[in-house]
Scaffold this active site. Structure first.
Site, PDB file in Angstrom:
ATOM      1  N   HIS A  45      25.346  -9.451  72.642  1.00  0.00           N
ATOM      2  CA  HIS A  45      25.104  -8.598  72.962  1.00  0.00           C
ATOM      3  C   HIS A  45      25.985  -7.984  74.157  1.00  0.00           C
ATOM      4  O   HIS A  45      26.431  -7.006  75.307  1.00  0.00           O
ATOM      5  CB  HIS A  45      23.551  -8.354  73.794  1.00  0.00           C
ATOM      6  CG  HIS A  45      22.712  -7.514  73.457  1.00  0.00           C
ATOM      7  ND1 HIS A  45      21.897  -8.269  71.997  1.00  0.00           N
ATOM      8  CD2 HIS A  45      21.985  -6.451  73.264  1.00  0.00           C
ATOM      9  CE1 HIS A  45      21.318  -7.745  71.522  1.00  0.00           C
ATOM     10  NE2 HIS A  45      20.940  -6.439  71.968  1.00  0.00           N
ATOM     11  N   GLU A  72      23.658   0.656  60.954  1.00  0.00           N
ATOM     12  CA  GLU A  72      24.261   1.087  62.268  1.00  0.00           C
ATOM     13  C   GLU A  72      26.220   1.675  60.852  1.00  0.00           C
ATOM     14  O   GLU A  72      26.744   2.746  61.283  1.00  0.00           O
ATOM     15  CB  GLU A  72      24.910   0.141  62.302  1.00  0.00           C
ATOM     16  CG  GLU A  72      24.627  -0.538  62.992  1.00  0.00           C
ATOM     17  CD  GLU A  72      23.377  -0.703  63.492  1.00  0.00           C
ATOM     18  OE1 GLU A  72      23.521  -1.832  62.649  1.00  0.00           O
ATOM     19  OE2 GLU A  72      22.831  -1.013  64.388  1.00  0.00           O
TER      20      GLU A  72
HETATM   21  C1  LIG Z   1      22.189  -4.275  64.458  1.00  0.00           C
HETATM   22  C2  LIG Z   1      21.585  -4.022  65.048  1.00  0.00           C
HETATM   23  N1  LIG Z   1      21.150  -2.982  65.353  1.00  0.00           N
HETATM   24  C3  LIG Z   1      21.099  -2.727  66.640  1.00  0.00           C
HETATM   25  C4  LIG Z   1      20.254  -3.781  67.364  1.00  0.00           C
HETATM   26  C5  LIG Z   1      19.530  -3.288  68.698  1.00  0.00           C
HETATM   27  N2  LIG Z   1      18.001  -3.009  68.577  1.00  0.00           N
HETATM   28  C6  LIG Z   1      17.583  -4.333  69.048  1.00  0.00           C
HETATM   29  S1  LIG Z   1      15.456  -4.499  68.868  1.00  0.00           S
HETATM   30  C7  LIG Z   1      15.783  -2.968  67.783  1.00  0.00           C
HETATM   31  C8  LIG Z   1      14.388  -3.068  67.168  1.00  0.00           C
HETATM   32  C9  LIG Z   1      13.956  -3.663  65.909  1.00  0.00           C
HETATM   33  O1  LIG Z   1      12.646  -2.872  66.054  1.00  0.00           O
HETATM   34  P1  LIG Z   1      12.518  -4.347  64.635  1.00  0.00           P
HETATM   35  O2  LIG Z   1      13.250  -4.452  63.262  1.00  0.00           O
HETATM   36  O3  LIG Z   1      10.722  -3.008  63.892  1.00  0.00           O
HETATM   37  O4  LIG Z   1      12.075  -5.245  65.461  1.00  0.00           O
HETATM   38  P2  LIG Z   1      10.930  -4.838  66.526  1.00  0.00           P
HETATM   39  O5  LIG Z   1      11.195  -4.843  67.401  1.00  0.00           O
HETATM   40  O6  LIG Z   1       9.449  -3.859  66.449  1.00  0.00           O
HETATM   41  O7  LIG Z   1      10.252  -6.256  66.626  1.00  0.00           O
HETATM   42  C10 LIG Z   1      16.896  -2.442  68.038  1.00  0.00           C
HETATM   43  C11 LIG Z   1      17.589  -1.289  67.405  1.00  0.00           C
HETATM   44  C12 LIG Z   1      20.142  -5.219  67.249  1.00  0.00           C
HETATM   45  N3  LIG Z   1      19.442  -5.882  67.978  1.00  0.00           N
HETATM   46  N4  LIG Z   1      21.091  -5.371  65.866  1.00  0.00           N
END
Ligand SMILES: Cc1ncc(C[n+]2csc(CCOP(=O)(O)OP(=O)(O)O)c2C)c(N)n1
Ligand SMILES: Cc1ncc(C[n+]2csc(CCOP(=O)(O)OP(=O)(O)O)c2C)c(N)n1
Ligand SMILES: [Mg+2]
Ligand SMILES: [Mg+2]
Lengths: 320, 372, 320, 372
Positions: free
Chosen positions: A124, A55
């Site tokens: 959220h 972010e």
């Molecule tokens: C700081 C933050 N930014 C954005 C989000 C929205 N978001 C939730 S899961 C996700 C993707 C996460 O990907 P990864 O770290 O690869 O974990 P995975 O879901 O694949 O286990 C995003 C962008 C969030 N929860 N927290």
């Protein structure tokens, strides 16, 4: 409302080659709420930019792009994640004009879905507008209707200063209205009178506006005529319109989802009291989220302002 | 003493033989790239620079030395505010300054004043900043963005600008200059990562002056160099002798060309030493080990470059005196201009916060004007 | 005041082996304001921790340490750099208790020098308390005297919840007073009555308290008796004491350094108006920094509340 | 198709021959450490585990598979909220779960539910979290901290706890589990840097499931692996086949021992694949290339481990049926318990925000009770 925002973004991309849309999952998948659906296909990956998950980088590079002459529209996927970008947003983007004696502008928009009521997981559902009010150089806008969302977003993109554009998640699907083929921008700043009334001024924004209107209707039968003002621009607030109304009604209720203490309602009340003290006939009231961390899904209804709570406040200020 | 104490963690991990092919490790410990040995003799490939350019480089170094000295005096006299000494770090600043093109942008920290002047920033404007006014010279014209106080933040700005340049098909590069301490900030990494992914037309130059206020760079991180942090982001990281202006010129030039031609950003670590205090508010005696300081005094970049020029018959005492006088005259003239700048009225602040002042700002401006 | 804080830290380190002090330059050099001077020598590098330069990490690891049973006292070198740590502070440390139904505590203190008036460079003079008011789970404390600084800091360290402890830079050297050999903690929450008066209630905190007192003295000759309250704990604010005073005086002035809009003064006024509306005889006023990015050194005096501006507001609310 | 598309940036930098010794580069492209080949045959050093432990590992994998399946049903029935599928990622979870000691702590994301259950988290409490209540099981007792929603934030918590363990001379390790996307966040880097500098008793495990919602990991960064990001912070980075539970066990165990004995943190990248959607709110058809998905379906960790066990006569259809039934029974029993949990009254929220509720909170609680 999601569709209206989508159309406004498309129109901005269409008319201004400097506009770029960027953020996590805004491209290929069209945004987690599909707000940016179809934009990548139409405007290409150079202008509709899926970014890595960071972010501060989203806002910080958007700021760098704005300096270079683009008009970035950056998305923070949920407002609860905006904390990570506050340094770049407040200490950098919002301050560059002042730091350069007005010579450098950072025309950029940070769009972010906010607010509760749709059973989202932790972090959220936050409404963090109060975090942004004390930061000179920054504007904060919250629409409550599709038409306002489209028009205010266009104005935010045209604005020469950084604007945070908060999108009430709860209204993404539920708020629907037909829009003209060519969208027109709606100036940032002025609030919107949603309902006229002589007895009490009711100020709300975002997802609280439909609720406020419902509450106003519900007390109408009791002979209480509430004037409902959609603040729309939270920073700087349109105190002129509110004070005009309060001069007439003598009573004020402010509604917001965020916790009460240190919330944006405090500023509305404090500035109104400063200018309309002698017109006030009863103490202004706040109907807000409580001073709690946004509760888990099964308990969020107890947290959120309800029509009943707003109606009770309307009665209270009239009766007092 | 911590001089050059690079490798700190064992390169082998007992018990991990089984998965050694899965263990990330450096191909070789980095050697700082060097063109001039500390005694001024040539030990690497000389960049193609004219004699005038070589003299010019050194003249800017002398300028930097004397600007710093004068600024320290001005601060003691209360004529400017806090000053961050640059003594010892002249080589990096001039190497970069010469390598940049007119269309390039710089997002500096507070310790590249010489580079900024080489980029065309008016010294009077700069001194006015230190006197306690805002940034007066329009960055859109100079390509010099305001000095960054929030450590590391500007790395993202350079990468963002460098992403825009690419999109706009502009042959410009945005350079961020940061200190060793800045490499611990999350923004630094987020910026390099974005830079790598989007092939930003950007260069990030670290002035590793060994100290972040009181913290030695080897305590700032467990990595053996700062340059190798680039590997986390799939971009080249180069270590250069930061007291060698010709080496810095070569490497920054290469990185600028690389970024300009769309091949992506580079991280450069220039190894140098802060010979003075962190700022005029600091007391380095509390933490700088004297023998390390002395060792680096012997590596003074001004000595090195002057010897190199003298060996080639391009410099002598007369030239030195001339350069010093020119530098001091420039500083004094600029300071005079700065002090003659009419004080901007405070009410102007209300007009420069937003393009159009809010009702609140206008009302508050009236308050100010009434009260005073 | 710097010395008082130093002594409180030493006492906490001495009495509670779980206390650790951490931050940029807090060890070897004793802090850029020498507030932590001598602590490293006395308590060792394991408990007085010089950290790398990363604010989010300072607060985020302090939180991890607090979970593991320590009582970290983390320093953010200047409040203007707190933005970088807000995610860890607000979304993490302040929320863990709520997120675990009260089972997990994060006893930690974030100390940070704040405020202007001493000709510091950009970003070194910010007063950002308003940023923190809207975050449930967090307390915010600002002392105005050495005794309060020591006592409130001890209480903050003992507190089972995260506390932000703001230290007015301007008072580090100028505020001096003799302290007893054994420091006692002063409860968080209650404000302090600094001066009694019947005509107007004047609320201030931090470096604005001496200024408020001076202003109160300056109007005393005109027959205006101002009651000065040092709020001390900004979040949650001690509305009980203020309302008691306002019930008596009928008038309220709030002073703070931070910009007016969205500032902490708004909350004080809004909550006071809610409970003391009928006692108020004139509109509450705010004397504050303007809605500006903190100005450069040569212009900061115009920005900061002055004795004259506070005195003028006192006269105004009495005359109105 | 992007399967295994690791090296992306050229390893050589034309024009930089002059300073090649100054250019950071990887000793060798990383090979994922592997004990079991995709067909279940042994291709690496087997960890010392009893037959029961090997069966136990697989039983937990089956549990994970069926918990996931059931949770998806429950979500469709509206009985739980958003669910993040774990199908395909069972091996990492069980390998880590077995490697951890009783005194260790875990700071998880939302995709390690199996590890959490192995660590003793009550499944009913976990399902209640997904039903929309807070985290009910006291982390001080379980060593399981609440699932982290703010991507990457927990890396700092594990490092902070691991710094405390060191100071407290506790033989415990704090583990953060994150996704590939989290490696772009500044906090991830700040955490590894602090970890390296302070020798924190911590391990950071990346479940590289190829996707961060719609972003493929190779678009998340320009680095050739995520493991090599460790080099920026002077700590070991290990790449492991994340669909091989024995390899994951070996590497995590090694890293835990290393941290426990004060040698510092390790970054581990487990390469796996998210076979399902990001969450029940996601439509992966919009972005997942079918041939990549199919290629990874063939690499299903359950197939691999089952074949390995079958080859040794440690598993058969009866055992599989038994394990499935046991898993489903556990989930159903836990869900029943969860749904029978009395709803905590909303007014309790006012008591769990701060140790002592503020006046404001008490007044607001009364408001709530009056209004409803
Ligand atoms: C700081 C933050 N930014 C954005 C989000 C929205 N978001 C939730 S899961 C996700 C993707 C996460 O990907 P990864 O770290 O690869 O974990 P995975 O879901 O694949 O286990 C995003 C962008 C969030 N929860 N927290
Ligand atoms: C975000 C942030 N944190 C802390 C500070 C306070 N501070 C000013 S300079 C400095 C050290 C910077 O060290 P380095 O990056 O090596 O640059 P140098 O001063 O050596 O040029 C610190 C901690 C700051 N200005 N910004
Ligand atoms: Mg440095
Ligand atoms: Mg992932």
């Amino acid at each position: 409302m999601a569709e209206a925002i989508n159309r406004a973004l498309a129109q901005a991309l269409e008319h201004d080659p400097g506009v770029v849309v960027m953020g996590e999952d805004v491209g290929q998948v069209g945004g987690v709420f599909r707000v940016t659906d179809g934009l990548l296909a139409r405007y290409g990956a150079e202008r509709v930019i899926d970014t890595p998950l960071a972010e501060s980088a989203i806002v910080g590079t958007a700021f760098g792009m704005a300096l270079a002459g683009l008009r970035p529209v950056a998305e923070i996927q949920f407002m609860g994640f905006l904390y990570k970008a506050l340094d770049q947003l407040i200490a950098q983007a919002a301050q560059i004009r002042a730091r350069t004696w007005g010579q450098v502008a950072a025309p950029m928009v940070v769009r972010t879905p906010y607010g509760g009521g749709v059973r989202t997981p932790e972090h959220h559902s936050d409404s963090l507008e109060a975090l942004l009010l004390c930061s000179p150089g920054l504007k904060v806008v919250v629409p409550s209707t599709p038409a306002d969302a489209a028009g205010l977003l266009l104005a935010a993109i045209e604005d020469p200063d950084p604007v945070v554009f908060m999108e009430p998640i709860r209204l993404y699907r539920s708020a629907r209205e037909a829009l003209p083929p060519e969208l027109r921008s709606i100036p940032l700043g002025p609030s919107r009178l949603c309902r006229a009334g002589a007895d009490v001024t009711l100020v709300a924004w975002g997802a609280m506006v439909p609720l406020a209107l419902e509450a106003a209707e519900s007390v109408a039968a009791e002979g209480i005529a509430a004037e409902v003002i959609d603040l729309r621009t939270i920073s700087p607030p349109d105190t002129a319109t509110i004070s005009e109304s309060v001069e007439k009604t003598g009573r004020l209720v402010v509604v917001h989802e965020a916790p009460r203490s240190g919330g944006a309602g405090a500023e509305v009340i404090a500035s109104l009291v400063e200018c309309c003290f002698y017109a006030l006939r009863s103490p202004p009231r706040r109907v807000t989220g409580f001073d709690l961390v946004y509760p888990p899904q099964l308990l969020e209804d107890a947290y959120l302002p309800s029509v009943a709570r707003v109606a009770a406040a309307l009665r209270q200020v009239v009766e007092e | 003493m911590k001089l050059h104490s690079r490798p700190r963690h064992a390169d082998h991990f007992p018990g991990a033989e089984a998965f050694s092919a899965s263990l990330a490790s450096l191909a070789q410990p980095l050697e700082p790239f060097r063109v001039l040995a500390p005694d001024g003799t040539v030990c690497g490939p000389l960049p193609k620079l004219s004699e005038e350019q070589l003299q010019e480089l050194y003249r800017w170094m002398v300028f930097g030395q004397h600007l710093d000295q004068r600024a320290l005096q001005l601060q003691r006299q209360g004529r400017i505010g806090v000053w961050g000494p640059t003594r010892g770090q002249e080589a990096i600043q001039v190497g970069l300054g010469l390598a940049m093109e007119a269309e390039d942008w710089i997002f500096p920290s507070y310790r590249e004043v010489v580079t900024l002047c080489m980029r065309g920033l008016d010294l009077g404007d700069l001194l006015n900043y230190y006197r306690g006014l805002y940034w007066l010279a329009d960055p859109k014209r100079t390509g010099v963005y305001p000095q960054q106080i929030c450590i590391g933040d500007q790395t993202l700005h350079a990468v963002g600008a460098g992403m825009a340049f690419r999109l706009q098909k502009r042959a410009a590069v945005a350079v961020a200059v940061i200190g060793d301490g800045a490499t611990s900030e999350g923004d630094f990494h987020e910026a390099l990562n974005f830079g790598g992914v989007f092939c930003a037309q950007a260069v990030v130059l670290i002035q590793n002056n060994h100290w972040a206020i009181s913290r030695h760079w080897t305590e700032q991180t467990a990595s053996a160099s700062l340059a190798e942090k680039a590997m986390a982001h799939g971009i080249p990281g180069v270590l250069v002798d930061g007291n060698d202006p010709l080496a810095v010129y070569t490497v920054t030039r290469w990185a600028l060309d690389r970024a300009r031609s769309g091949q992506g950003p580079t991280l450069i670590e220039g190894l140098t030493y802060r010979l003075g205090a962190h700022t005029t508010a600091d007391d380095p005696n509390r933490y700088v080990p004297p023998d390390e300081l002395n060792a680096w005094r012997a590596l003074d970049p001004l000595i090195r470059m002057r010897r190199f020029l003298e060996d080639r018959g391009l410099w002598d005492d007369t030239a030195e005196t001339g350069a010093r006088q020119e530098a001091l005259a420039r500083v004094d003239e600029a300071m005079q201009r700065a002090e003659q700048t009419p004080m901007p009225p405070a009410e102007r602040l209300f007009e420069t916060t937003l393009a159009t002042p809010t009702r609140q700002l206008l009302a508050q401006r009236d308050e100010l004007l009434t009260d005073t």
